[in-house]
Design a protein around this motif. Structure first.
Motif, PDB file in Angstrom:
ATOM      1  N   HIS A  64      41.106  31.642  53.496  1.00  0.00           N
ATOM      2  CA  HIS A  64      40.640  30.274  53.255  1.00  0.00           C
ATOM      3  C   HIS A  64      41.619  29.428  52.443  1.00  0.00           C
ATOM      4  N   ILE A 108      42.300  35.263  59.782  1.00  0.00           N
ATOM      5  CA  ILE A 108      40.962  34.756  59.503  1.00  0.00           C
ATOM      6  C   ILE A 108      39.990  35.910  59.721  1.00  0.00           C
ATOM      7  N   HIS A 110      37.111  36.408  60.725  1.00  0.00           N
ATOM      8  CA  HIS A 110      36.365  36.568  61.985  1.00  0.00           C
ATOM      9  C   HIS A 110      37.281  36.729  63.195  1.00  0.00           C
ATOM     10  N   ASP A 129      30.343  34.292  54.472  1.00  0.00           N
ATOM     11  CA  ASP A 129      30.886  33.215  55.284  1.00  0.00           C
ATOM     12  C   ASP A 129      29.960  33.002  56.478  1.00  0.00           C
ATOM     13  N   HIS A 131      30.253  31.777  59.366  1.00  0.00           N
ATOM     14  CA  HIS A 131      30.716  32.014  60.735  1.00  0.00           C
ATOM     15  C   HIS A 131      30.847  33.487  61.099  1.00  0.00           C
ATOM     16  N   SER A 347      41.384  27.744  63.586  1.00  0.00           N
ATOM     17  CA  SER A 347      40.071  28.125  63.041  1.00  0.00           C
ATOM     18  C   SER A 347      39.478  29.328  63.763  1.00  0.00           C
ATOM     19  N   CYS A 348      38.466  29.926  63.134  1.00  0.00           N
ATOM     20  CA  CYS A 348      37.834  31.103  63.707  1.00  0.00           C
ATOM     21  C   CYS A 348      37.109  30.789  65.007  1.00  0.00           C
ATOM     22  N   CYS A 408      42.840  29.647  57.541  1.00  0.00           N
ATOM     23  CA  CYS A 408      41.790  28.691  57.895  1.00  0.00           C
ATOM     24  C   CYS A 408      42.344  27.266  57.961  1.00  0.00           C
ATOM     25  N   CYS A 411      40.728  23.624  58.945  1.00  0.00           N
ATOM     26  CA  CYS A 411      39.299  23.755  59.214  1.00  0.00           C
ATOM     27  C   CYS A 411      38.504  23.434  57.960  1.00  0.00           C
ATOM     28  N   ASN A 430      34.944  23.948  63.816  1.00  0.00           N
ATOM     29  CA  ASN A 430      33.510  23.993  64.081  1.00  0.00           C
ATOM     30  C   ASN A 430      32.663  23.000  63.301  1.00  0.00           C
ATOM     31  N   ARG A 436      34.999  17.171  55.611  1.00  0.00           N
ATOM     32  CA  ARG A 436      35.286  18.579  55.837  1.00  0.00           C
ATOM     33  C   ARG A 436      36.794  18.846  55.912  1.00  0.00           C
TER      34      ARG A 436
HETATM   35  S1  SF4 Z   1      34.965  28.156  59.626  1.00  0.00           S
HETATM   36 FE1  SF4 Z   1      36.999  27.571  59.043  1.00  0.00          FE
HETATM   37  S2  SF4 Z   1      37.050  28.036  56.887  1.00  0.00           S
HETATM   38 FE2  SF4 Z   1      35.325  29.196  57.704  1.00  0.00          FE
HETATM   39  S3  SF4 Z   1      36.193  31.190  58.267  1.00  0.00           S
HETATM   40 FE3  SF4 Z   1      36.318  29.880  60.066  1.00  0.00          FE
HETATM   41  S4  SF4 Z   1      38.373  29.039  59.979  1.00  0.00           S
HETATM   42 FE4  SF4 Z   1      37.891  29.797  57.949  1.00  0.00          FE
END
Ligand code: SF4
Lengths: 469, 184
Positions: A64, A108, A110, A129, A131, A347-348, A408, A411, A430, A436
């Motif tokens: 992050h 990341i 995820h 987290d 996600h 991003s994830c 990240c 994101c 997302n 954000r």
């Molecule tokens: S939503 Fe964004 S900040 Fe959260 S884990 Fe996924 S890439 Fe990272």
């Protein structure tokens, strides 16, 4: 025995104590840890004199707040650097395995779970987290938790939990060219709303899900939380098993055979009952893009921004007016042709190899519009290596995009990668919440194809008129 | 800390889907402590001097009233720490996002579910009393509104029960579960 859904089966198989007046105690197979939501949890263990119960089921990485411009902590602020160092020292003190900034497995959280074979069908997975729902693509019950719960899982490998309801999301039909998994999930959230999945676990079903590859399924499960559902699931099938096979932490040899036999029993029973069902025919979908300040506010790319005057409900009208004001959009305007300052591909949700391939397909042999800053941020070191082996990095760089280190990044805008006030972006991430991607920044969420087309055109563009996919 | 009956004025945010990125923007998540986040609460909205949290009355309010789906989005418990840090002890809304609700309960911040029409009728300058034992919200000592809460959460709050302590009391069951080795 009554017929069970996939969720019912995983839930039942992990009950240490059943739910009564008190919540169930649920056993957690895999706990993923990152730098932002854990320092206070480790501090809690220290205060109580507790250890991490299962260091073999706990994996940490950093994503992050780390820099993506280089791997030097001097390129982030002192607080972010301190948080990263804190995770390192906590992992050493508590014996937790850490894939740190310079590890070949970093990424990341995820992205690396599935990629390393840590994520497996039938598991329970948590992470501080939201996600974490991403991992559900492999048929694992995976959800985000708060920091107090992180501390509880570190100490006990268990979580207090109440069972959610079952919600079937049936996607049928075939996607048109230029329309992707991202468009499917944005369309779903647009339909059921950002609170539509609250207190439910979504199970994505139907022929359109079966024909998706694993990375696309991850994109869909990733955004379950944006519909308010803590978890999203896809029943494991041959696509899943082929994906897991051979990965670093996947079971091998006889252990694989045993695991596979078990995984094959996971899909829900034929007669299983869902508390709610929605059906979406994906063959009618266009690329989808958000225009507002939550992921449910979206339109087809060729559509027009809704006019609050046509909204009967006063609350909904006020929300829409507020969103349009924040986004500096006019009622009824088209988004096609709307200028943006930044394109963020990462991003994830959309930073895996297939995402980068599709963006590169559009950008190949073309130049990014000079008015746009384009960041391409791979989801992990492994994604970065593979992309570079295929020459995707060259395509991006020759087009004039920035090719970054995994994290990240924009994101969440914690590491200096951010929009300046008043800037707008098309982003493959997302969340388009106010601020954000940076204070007073404006975010349009879309697929990697739409993002790449926008990068080339310099304004919001329909990839289908540009080609290259 | 035990949750006791209290009375206070309320701050009204007439907005639905307030996400945790608004409650505390990500740039404040680089901390390694739970305390001191009250000043980051709604930081971006507070840059508007007219925003309700900037009014003198807000400084003493212990109750926040909001629209539906409060606390959606990111799982950051920092959102709850920031609300508590500012002095809030209860949030009233027609509905809460799942993770936020869990985080709130674990920090002694009471999520009070009241339907939207009732919320719309709450008088702005009233004195509210929150009584968890009775599960009531009273307005100016009158018109008691019942609110739901599960008995486990209620007991935990009233007795200041520690959930981790509760889980660890089940050590034998956890160990037996691990020994059974139903895991791959
Ligand atoms: S939503 Fe964004 S900040 Fe959260 S884990 Fe996924 S890439 Fe990272």
């Amino acid at each position: 025995m009554p017929p069970k859904t996939l969720y019912d089966k995983i839930w039942d198989a992990h009950l240490v104590t059943p739910e009564t007046d008190a919540p169930a105690i649920l056993y957690i197979d895999l706990h993923l840890v990152h730098e932002v939501t854990t320092p206070q949890a480790f501090e809690g263990l220290r205060r109580r004199g507790l250890k991490v119960r299962r260091t073999d089921r706990t994996i940490a990485t950093m994503d992050h707040s780390i820099p993506t411009i280089s791997r030097s902590l001097s390129s982030v602020d002192a607080q972010a650097a301190d948080q990263v160092r804190r995770l390192e020292s906590n992992c050493i003190e508590f014996g937790v395995r850490l894939f740190g900034m310079d590890d070949r497995r970093q990424g990341i959280v995820h992205v690396i779970g599935p990629e390393l074979g840590l994520t497996q069908p039938g598991q329970t997975i948590v992470c501080g987290d939201s996600h974490t729902s991403t991992h559900g693509a492999l048929g694992a019950l995976a959800f985000g938790i708060g920091t107090t719960e992180v501390e509880q899982v570190l100490a006990s490998q268990c979580l207090l939990s109440r069972k959610s309801k079952n919600f079937a999301v049936q996607f049928d039909g075939a996607l048109s060219p230029g329309v992707t998994a991202k468009d499917m999930v944005l369309a779903l959230i647009g339909q059921i709303g950002t609170g539509g999945g609250t207190a439910h676990v979504l199970e994505y079903q139907g022929s359109a899900i079966r024909s998706l590859d694993m990375e696309s399924r991850m994109t869909i499960c990733n955004m379950s939380i944006e519909a308010g559902a803590r978890a999203g699931l896809v029943a494991p099938d041959d696509t899943t098993f082929q994906y897991v096979a051979g990965r670093e932490f996947a079971p091998k040899a006889e252990a694989w055979d045993r695991a596979l036999a078990k995984w094959k029993t996971l899909p829900g029973d034929e007669a299983a009952v869902y508390d709610r069902t929605v059906r979406i025919d994906v063959s009618t979908l266009e690329p989808v893009i958000t225009f507002g300040t939550n992921p449910g506010m979206s339109i087809p790319i060729t559509g027009r921004v809704p006019d609050p005057a046509n909204t009967a409900d006063s609350g909904a009208r006020a929300r829409l007016e507020g969103a349009l004001k924040y986004m500096a959009l006019k009622p009824g305007q088209q988004l096609l042709g709307h200028p943006v300052n930044v394109v963020f591909i990462g991003s994830c949700t959309n930073s895996r190899l297939s995402d980068l391939r599709s963006a590169a397909g559009v950008m190949r042999g073309r130049k990014v519009n000079p008015a746009v800053r384009v960041l391409v941020v791979p989801g992990s070191q492994e994604v970065k290596r593979q992309a570079e082996a295929e020459g995707l990095d060259r395509i991006f760089k020759e087009a004039g995009a920035q090719w970054r280190e995994p994290g990240c990044s924009m994101c969440i805008a914690m590491n200096g990668d951010q929009l300046e006030p008043g800037e707008s972006s098309v982003s493959t991430s997302n969340r388009n919440f106010e601020g954000r991607q940076g204070r007073n920044g404006r975010t349009f969420l879309a697929s990697p194809l739409t993002a790449a087309a926008t990068a080339i055109e310099g304004h919001i563009a329909d990839v289908r008129t540009l080609g290259g996919f | 800390m035990k949750f006791e009956r209290f009375s206070s004025q309320a701050v009204f945010l007439n907005r639905e889907n307030i996400d945790t990125d608004q409650i505390i923007p990500a740039r404040f998540l680089k901390v390694t402590e739970k305390v001191g986040l009250g000043s980051a609460l709604f930081a971006d909205w507070r840059s508007d001097p007219a925003f309700v949290l900037n009014t003198p009355d807000a400084a003493n309010a212990k109750i926040l009233v909001s629209g539906a789906n409060f606390g959606c989005g990111s799982s950051r418990e920092h959102a709850v720490w920031a609300l508590c840090g500012f002095g809030f002890r209860a949030v009233i809304a027609p509905s809460f996002a799942d993770i936020f609700r869990q985080n709130a309960l674990k920090n002694g911040l009471l999520p009070i579910v009241v339907n939207a029409p009732t919320i719309a009728m709450l008088p702005a300058n009233a004195h509210f009393t929150v009584d968890l034992l009775d599960q009531t919200l009273s307005v100016d000592g009158d018109s008691r509104i019942l609110f739901p809460i599960d008995s486990f959460s209620k007991t935990c709050l009233l007795e200041g029960l520690d959930e981790l302590g509760y889980i660890l009391k089940h050590e034998a069951a956890i160990a037996a579960f691990e020994k059974a080795g139903t895991r791959a």
